[in-house]
Scaffold this motif. Structure first.
Motif, PDB file in Angstrom:
ATOM      1  N   CYS A   1      47.431  30.617 -36.325  1.00 55.50           N
ATOM      2  CA  CYS A   1      46.525  29.729 -37.064  1.00 55.50           C
ATOM      3  C   CYS A   1      46.611  29.904 -38.575  1.00 55.50           C
ATOM      4  CB  CYS A   1      45.092  29.960 -36.595  1.00 55.50           C
ATOM      5  SG  CYS A   1      44.339  31.429 -37.309  1.00 55.50           S
TER       6      CYS A   1
ATOM      7  N   CYS B   1      48.456  34.959 -39.782  1.00 55.96           N
ATOM      8  CA  CYS B   1      48.507  34.818 -38.332  1.00 55.96           C
ATOM      9  C   CYS B   1      49.566  33.783 -37.945  1.00 55.96           C
ATOM     10  CB  CYS B   1      47.132  34.377 -37.836  1.00 55.96           C
ATOM     11  SG  CYS B   1      47.089  33.938 -36.094  1.00 55.96           S
TER      12      CYS B   1
ATOM     13  N   CYS C   1      43.847  38.753 -36.157  1.00 59.84           N
ATOM     14  CA  CYS C   1      43.505  37.630 -37.038  1.00 59.84           C
ATOM     15  C   CYS C   1      41.989  37.502 -37.153  1.00 59.84           C
ATOM     16  CB  CYS C   1      44.101  36.340 -36.483  1.00 59.84           C
ATOM     17  SG  CYS C   1      43.571  34.876 -37.391  1.00 59.84           S
TER      18      CYS C   1
ATOM     19  N   CYS D   1      41.206  33.549 -35.519  1.00 60.41           N
ATOM     20  CA  CYS D   1      41.371  33.192 -34.094  1.00 60.41           C
ATOM     21  C   CYS D   1      41.379  34.419 -33.199  1.00 60.41           C
ATOM     22  CB  CYS D   1      42.635  32.358 -33.897  1.00 60.41           C
ATOM     23  SG  CYS D   1      44.172  33.296 -33.962  1.00 60.41           S
TER      24      CYS D   1
ATOM     25  N   GLY E   1      45.557  32.252 -40.274  1.00 62.40           N
ATOM     26  CA  GLY E   1      44.424  33.034 -40.774  1.00 62.40           C
ATOM     27  C   GLY E   1      44.881  34.398 -41.280  1.00 62.40           C
TER      28      GLY E   1
HETATM   29 ZN   LIG Z   1      44.809  33.328 -36.128  1.00 64.48          ZN
END
Ligand SMILES: [Zn+2]
Length: 406
Positions: A6, A3, A44, A47, A8
């Protein structure tokens, strides 16, 4: 895949294959190879931000000859005048307020701010449209907005009361730098207000053509709130907007500076209830989109076989996705008419359908018109009543393939 917000894990949910730059209209006979990239979207797991899996370098998209003009539609001109009046009325405090717009385009919004005698600055990387804004009396800095530029603006002009961005933030993969720039530039009670296509509307309306090179993120209240919090901001207001096929205007303030409105909790609850950012929901959306593609190709192929005349209406950036994803070329749509002079005489990106001026539409009218600018459907159909009176029918492909007229 990670991501961009973040780091992720991303899960892909829709794949539109090989796509060209959506605003790169090709000169007939130009031997230079077109740039293609892989257009696919993921979400993601941490998030919940929906985003493209491949990023196109920004200089390839936002440059001297970027052709989109905010002022091109009467509805949008009115919309931005309303935005400016509201920001002037509600967000400006102190004796010498300062308004900044990211991606001010041709100055449609800031013109009203300038006319009110309020200090302002548009930050716009696309040189051609920035020059148009300057010619209307709007103060412009030709730049990509990021943390360093924000610090320089703060040093030169002082803190901003409002940073506004329309259809800009979702274009910017390095959104971290935007939010830390906003933190550097805004006065303590200042707000970052931005409006972009809403993931909830894209899924509901199956408006898959909102997905193209320039739209990197597909925001919703949940993902915007998570993104804001990473930078010390809070999502304090949301407002659904009818423009561009459904958008949300998000207002961010520093944490603790404002109490979120009830609209924020309401939209978050609605997203939660429908499972908006869940992989199953998004994969279902992708399956419905694939069905729309099959329907549209079947309809256009049938019309061609019957000898019907089909034109396209509106050589929009979003039309690149539908034309290339569906494999629609000049054999199915004879040409696309568009009011933008820079696109006329050229070929649509990837699909190579000729683009002609708006006068070609009525000379003579086609049997069918594929409405590629469906987000302006009302405005366009009101303008083109003679087409329907002549027996013409509109083809729409959102939310499903259907005909309007006759
Ligand atoms: Zn994310």
């Amino acid at each position: 895949m990670e991501c961009r917000v973040c780091s992720g894990k991303l899960h892909g949910f829709a794949d539109f294959g090989r796509q060209p730059l959506s605003d790169h209209f090709v000169l007939p006979g130009d031997p230079a190879p077109e740039f293609f990239f892989h257009l696919a979207v993921g979400v993601c797991e941490d998030c919940s931000m929906a985003q493209l899996l491949e990023e196109v370098p920004r200089e390839r998209m936002f440059h001297e000859s970027y052709p989109y003009l905010s002022s091109g539609s009467a509805v949008m001109r009115e919309h931005f005048e309303g935005v400016a009046k509201r920001l002037l009325a509600t967000e400006l405090t102190g004796p010498d307020p300062f308004v900044v717009e990211l991606g001010c385009n041709d100055g449609t919004m800031l013109k009203t701010v300038a006319d009110a005698g309020v200090r302002h600055l548009g930050v716009e990387p696309s040189g051609g449209v920035a020059d148009l804004a300057a010619a209307r009396g709007v103060r412009v800095r030709k730049d990509f907005f990021e943390a360093g530029v924000a610090a320089a603006v703060r040093a030169a002009d002082g803190p901003a009361d409002v940073i506004y961005a329309a259809n800009t933030l979702c274009h910017i993969p390095y959104v971290d730098s935007i939010l830390s720039g906003a933190d550097a530039l805004l006065r303590p009670g200042g707000v970052l207000v931005f409006e972009d296509p809403y993931l909830g509307d894209i899924v509901t309306r199956r408006s898959f053509d909102q997905i193209y090179d320039e739209h990197f993120y597909f925001f919703c209240a949940a993902s915007v709130r998570a993104m804001a919090r990473r930078h010390g901001f809070e999502l304090v207001d949301v407002e659904r907007l009818p423009v561009h096929g459904g958008e949300v205007r998000y207002t961010l303030a520093r944490r603790g500076a404002r109490t979120p409105t009830p609209a924020v909790a309401a939209l978050l609850a609605e997203e939660e209830a429908r499972g908006l950012t869940e992989l199953a929901t998004l994969r279902d959306f992708a399956a419905r989109v694939a069905a729309n593609r099959d329907d549209l190709v079947a309809l256009l192929t049938g019309l061609r076989d019957q000898g019907a005349r089909v034109y396209g209406y509106g050589a929009t950036a979003k039309s690149a996705t539908v034309l290339n994803y569906c494999g629609i070329g000049p054999d199915l749509v004879a040409f696309v008419c568009d009011t933008t002079p820079a696109k006329q005489g050229r070929l649509t990106p990837g699909s190579h359908i000729p683009v002609r001026g708006p006068e070609a539409f009525a000379d003579p009218y086609p049997d069918y018109a594929l409405l590629l600018a469906w987000n302006h459907a009302e405005e366009i159909m009101a303008k083109e009543t003679a087409f329907r009176e002549a027996g013409g029918r509109w083809i729409l492909y959102v939310p499903e393939v259907h005909l309007v007229g006759a």
